[in-house]
Design an enzyme around this catalytic site. Sequence first.
Site, mmCIF file in Angstrom:
data_model
loop_
_atom_site.group_PDB
_atom_site.id
_atom_site.type_symbol
_atom_site.label_atom_id
_atom_site.label_comp_id
_atom_site.label_asym_id
_atom_site.label_seq_id
_atom_site.Cartn_x
_atom_site.Cartn_y
_atom_site.Cartn_z
ATOM 1 C CB SER A 59 -8.619 4.874 6.984
ATOM 2 O OG SER A 59 -9.128 4.828 5.673
ATOM 3 N NE ARG A 100 -10.221 10.362 8.525
ATOM 4 C CZ ARG A 100 -9.410 9.595 7.803
ATOM 5 N NH1 ARG A 100 -9.837 8.446 7.312
ATOM 6 N NH2 ARG A 100 -8.177 9.979 7.570
ATOM 7 C CG HIS A 152 -1.745 1.293 1.262
ATOM 8 N ND1 HIS A 152 -2.928 1.419 0.567
ATOM 9 C CD2 HIS A 152 -1.554 2.491 1.887
ATOM 10 C CE1 HIS A 152 -3.421 2.631 0.759
ATOM 11 N NE2 HIS A 152 -2.618 3.296 1.558
ATOM 12 C CG ASP A 200 -11.955 3.029 5.945
ATOM 13 O OD1 ASP A 200 -11.442 3.897 6.670
ATOM 14 O OD2 ASP A 200 -11.677 2.891 4.742
ATOM 15 C CE LYS A 238 -9.245 1.394 2.318
ATOM 16 N NZ LYS A 238 -9.357 2.490 3.263
#
Length: 425
Positions: free
Chosen positions: A183, A168, A82, A161, A187
Site C-alpha cells: 500500500s 482492509r 514516508h 490501493d 503510491k
Amino acid sequence: MDVISVIRTKRDRGELSPEQIDWVIDAYTRGVVADEQMSALAMAILLNGMNRAEIARWTAAMIASGERMNFDSLSRPTADKHSTGGVGDKITLPLAPLVAACGAAVPQLSGRGLGHTGGTLDKLESIPGWRALLSNEEMLHVLDTTGAVICAAGDGLAPADKKLYALRDVTGTVEAIPLIASSIMSKKIAEGTGSLVLDVKVGTGAFMKNIEDARELASTMVGLGTDHGVKTVALLTDMSTPLGLTAGNALEIRESVEVLAGGGPSDVVELTLALAREMLDAAGIKDADPAKALADGSAMDVWRRMIAAQGGDPDAALPVAREQHVVTASASGVLTRLDAYAVGVGAWRLGAGRARKEDPVQAGAGIELHAKPGDTVTAGQPLMTLHTDTPEKFEYALASLEGSYDVAPAGTAHSATPIVLDRIA
C-alpha cells in the site's frame, strides 16, 4: 481466471502466480471481484503471508492500476519521505522545506489522520487559505518554483490501493505486513520520486508495537523500492513517547515553525536532521549541511514560499481552541513514562482527529505537553494542557489519559530511549 481459485491458493498457503495477482488486482479495481471476495483474500494473506516475489508483483499491479508521475523535467534530484504514523509526528512539516533548501526537490504526497495518529494535511489546513488538492500540473509548478510541495495524492495514483485500503480498514486486515508494505510503496513508486526514506515508527503510539515487526515491515518496503529502481532506506524510530511537545493540528504547525526558526524541541530537531541527512545522501547530495540550513533561515524561506504557493498565508494567526483544561502532576519526582498512545487518543477525543474519513477535525484541538520523560516535576505542576472547542469532550479525553504517566522518586535515574533505533538499507 476466477477469484475463487485465487482465494483458495492463498488459503491453502500456496504462492500466487504473477498472472493471478495481475488479474485479481485489475478485476477488483474494475468491480468484477466483489468486496467480500477481496476481503477473504486479504484475510488469507494476513494469516498466511506472501513471499518477496508475490509482494513485488502485487505492488506492481497496484501501480499499474493508475497513472505514474514523472519529474524528469526538474533540474534537481528528487527525494521523498514516508512515516508510518505516530503521535506528535510533525516531522514532514519542517523536513520538506529543509531538504529543499539543501538542493533536493521534495514531492511529498501526504494523508489525513485517522484514529490516534495525526495527518499532515489536516495540520496544514489549519493555515488560513492553504489547500491540499493540486492538479498534477500545479504540483509540478510548486515543486519547480519552491523546491518542495506537500499535497494530497490524486485519484489517478494507484486507485487499486485506495479501494483496497478502505476495505482492509473495515475487515480487520490492516495489520497484514505484505498489504501495508505494498500500500505504502505502490503510491510512493507511482509518485515518481528518485529516492525514498522511510520512517518506520516503533512503540505504543505506533502501528508496529515491537521492533521485530517494524524491522520486517521496513525490510519488505526497502526491498520493494529497490526492486522498482527507487533507492530506499528505512530508519526505525521510537514512538513510545510523543514527538515534541504538541499533538494536534495548529499546535503542531506552531511547533514546526519554531524548529524552522532554529528552535523547537530537541527530539523533533534531532529526527528532522537525521531524516534530512538520509534524504540528501539518497539523492546524491553530499556537500549540504541541513543543520546550517535551519540555523541560517534558508529552510524557513522555503517554508514560506511553499505555503504561499498553495494559497496559504504564512503570517496569518493560527486557530486557537476556545477551551483549555490543565492536567497536573500527582506527585513530585522524575517523570519516567509518558505513553504516546494515550496522548494520541486524548488528542483525537478532543477533536484533533477523526474516526471516519468523512469526519471534520478541529484545527485548534489537541494536547500541549509541559514535561517529557527525564524531567523533574513537582506535585501540582502542569503536565499537559488539553485544548478543544467543545468542553464536553474533556471528560472523555481525560479517561484516555488515566495511568498514562509515571512519576518516580526524586533522584531516580532515567535511561532515555534513542530516537533512531536501527537503519535498514
